[in-house]
Design a protein around this motif. Structure first.
Motif, PDB file in Angstrom:
ATOM      1  N   ALA A 123      -0.651   7.910  -1.812  1.00  0.00           N
ATOM      2  CA  ALA A 123      -0.767   8.626  -3.081  1.00  0.00           C
ATOM      3  C   ALA A 123       0.580   8.745  -3.796  1.00  0.00           C
ATOM      4  CB  ALA A 123      -1.350  10.016  -2.843  1.00  0.00           C
ATOM      5  N   LYS A 124       1.656   8.811  -3.035  1.00  0.00           N
ATOM      6  CA  LYS A 124       2.990   8.943  -3.633  1.00  0.00           C
ATOM      7  C   LYS A 124       3.573   7.610  -4.074  1.00  0.00           C
ATOM      8  CE  LYS A 124       4.402  13.085  -1.060  1.00  0.00           C
ATOM      9  NZ  LYS A 124       5.350  13.614  -0.042  1.00  0.00           N
ATOM     10  N   CYS A 149      -5.528  -0.011  -7.784  1.00  0.00           N
ATOM     11  CA  CYS A 149      -5.382  -0.232  -6.345  1.00  0.00           C
ATOM     12  C   CYS A 149      -5.174   1.075  -5.586  1.00  0.00           C
ATOM     13  CB  CYS A 149      -4.227  -1.190  -6.059  1.00  0.00           C
ATOM     14  SG  CYS A 149      -4.066  -1.636  -4.314  1.00  0.00           S
ATOM     15  N   GLN A 150      -4.311   1.925  -6.085  1.00  0.00           N
ATOM     16  CA  GLN A 150      -3.990   3.159  -5.373  1.00  0.00           C
ATOM     17  C   GLN A 150      -5.241   4.018  -5.165  1.00  0.00           C
ATOM     18  OE1 GLN A 150      -1.604   6.223  -7.456  1.00  0.00           O
ATOM     19  NE2 GLN A 150      -0.150   5.988  -5.783  1.00  0.00           N
ATOM     20  N   ALA A 151      -5.957   4.302  -6.243  1.00  0.00           N
ATOM     21  CA  ALA A 151      -7.162   5.123  -6.146  1.00  0.00           C
ATOM     22  C   ALA A 151      -8.245   4.421  -5.337  1.00  0.00           C
ATOM     23  CB  ALA A 151      -7.680   5.469  -7.543  1.00  0.00           C
ATOM     24  N   GLY A 152      -8.354   3.115  -5.534  1.00  0.00           N
ATOM     25  CA  GLY A 152      -9.373   2.355  -4.819  1.00  0.00           C
ATOM     26  C   GLY A 152      -9.143   2.329  -3.323  1.00  0.00           C
ATOM     27  N   VAL A 163       0.813  -1.218   0.000  1.00  0.00           N
ATOM     28  CA  VAL A 163       0.000   0.000   0.000  1.00  0.00           C
ATOM     29  C   VAL A 163       0.847   1.269   0.000  1.00  0.00           C
ATOM     30  CG1 VAL A 163      -1.642   1.365   1.354  1.00  0.00           C
ATOM     31  CG2 VAL A 163      -2.009  -1.067   1.058  1.00  0.00           C
ATOM     32  N   ALA A 164       1.922   1.259   0.755  1.00  0.00           N
ATOM     33  CA  ALA A 164       2.669   2.501   0.958  1.00  0.00           C
ATOM     34  C   ALA A 164       4.148   2.418   0.593  1.00  0.00           C
ATOM     35  CB  ALA A 164       2.530   2.954   2.412  1.00  0.00           C
ATOM     36  N   GLY A 203      -0.770  11.540   7.905  1.00  0.00           N
ATOM     37  CA  GLY A 203      -0.260  11.604   6.539  1.00  0.00           C
ATOM     38  C   GLY A 203      -0.253  10.301   5.775  1.00  0.00           C
ATOM     39  N   PHE A 204      -0.997   9.290   6.250  1.00  0.00           N
ATOM     40  CA  PHE A 204      -0.959   7.982   5.595  1.00  0.00           C
ATOM     41  C   PHE A 204      -1.441   8.050   4.150  1.00  0.00           C
ATOM     42  CE2 PHE A 204      -2.983   3.820   4.646  1.00  0.00           C
ATOM     43  CZ  PHE A 204      -1.844   3.025   4.684  1.00  0.00           C
ATOM     44  N   LEU A 205      -2.502   8.780   3.884  1.00  0.00           N
ATOM     45  CA  LEU A 205      -3.018   8.849   2.515  1.00  0.00           C
ATOM     46  C   LEU A 205      -2.027   9.537   1.575  1.00  0.00           C
ATOM     47  CD1 LEU A 205      -6.839   9.565   2.803  1.00  0.00           C
ATOM     48  CD2 LEU A 205      -5.672   7.428   2.282  1.00  0.00           C
ATOM     49  N   LYS A 206      -1.279  10.485   2.077  1.00  0.00           N
ATOM     50  CA  LYS A 206      -0.253  11.130   1.251  1.00  0.00           C
ATOM     51  C   LYS A 206       0.828  10.117   0.866  1.00  0.00           C
ATOM     52  CE  LYS A 206      -0.941  15.717   3.275  1.00  0.00           C
ATOM     53  NZ  LYS A 206      -0.335  16.803   4.078  1.00  0.00           N
TER      54      LYS A 206
END
Length: 203
Positions: free
Chosen positions: A194-195, A161-164, A136-137, A188-191
């Motif tokens: 997203a990266k 996967c990323q957007a979902g 995921v990250a 900041g997990f979603l950031k």
């Protein structure tokens, strides 16, 4: 880090594993199914980090079900890790796994996002934490052999996967503003998600 071949992370041929995969496919979008399969594979690819054996049947069931709390299979009333853990434990018992195995699956699911805790627990818990975090990250990617990384991504593509995942997590935070994931998002997990672009350039 050692190379881990595809034969090492094939789905175990047991009723519990096959039924767990079928359940996830029934209730999850394809990107979430493949995320769970990659988490399983990446976890096994990082077994060298803990140098302990794992119960592969338990590890697969816990890994494939670790995000079941994000789906309509559960009531969506509590934090998704907790609801998913309870559902996964009940499923394991229904499939004839022992109470000890079912308890371990519960802890795998409940703790898979628990930074600073999961890596100190049973090897199955630690490896799911590593595998899911890598997928995921992009955490601990350097601990996966590059050939293994490429082969896992070729086997279980990450399209959407990323957007979902971002959408699912945002939905959880909206529904459950006091959940553990809300704190993760605040940190900041979603950031970080997203990266994360390793599937497009896993080098």
């Amino acid at each position: 880090m050692p190379y881990v071949s595809p034969a090492h992370y094939t789905v175990p041929d047991s009723q519990a594993c096959q039924q767990a995969l079928a359940l996830v496919k029934q209730f999850s979008p394809e990107f979430l199914v493949n995320h769970s399969l990659r988490s399983y594979a990446f976890g096994l690819a990082m077994n060298h980090k803990i140098k302990q054996g794992v119960d592969k049947e338990v590890f697969f069931v816990g890994a494939i079900l670790h995000d079941i709390g994000l789906t309509d299979y559960v009531a969506q009333q509590d934090t998704f890790e907790v609801e998913g853990a309870i559902a996964a434990q009940a499923f394991a018992l229904e499939q004839g796994l022992s109470a000890e195995q079912a308890d371990l699956i519960h802890e795998m699911v409940a703790l898979h996002n628990s930074v600073g805790v999961a890596h100190q627990c049973d090897p199955e818990i630690a490896l799911l934490h590593f595998g899911a975090g890598a997928d995921v990250a992009g955490l601990w990617i350097e601990d996966i052999h590059k050939k293994t990384l490429h082969e896992v991504l070729e086997t279980y593509h990450d399209q959407g996967c990323q957007a979902g995942m971002i959408q699912l997590i945002q939905d959880q935070v909206t529904r459950k503003p006091h959940s553990y994931m809300s704190t993760m998002v605040d940190l900041g997990f979603l950031k970080k998600v997203a990266k994360h672009q390793f599937a497009h350039n896993p080098t």
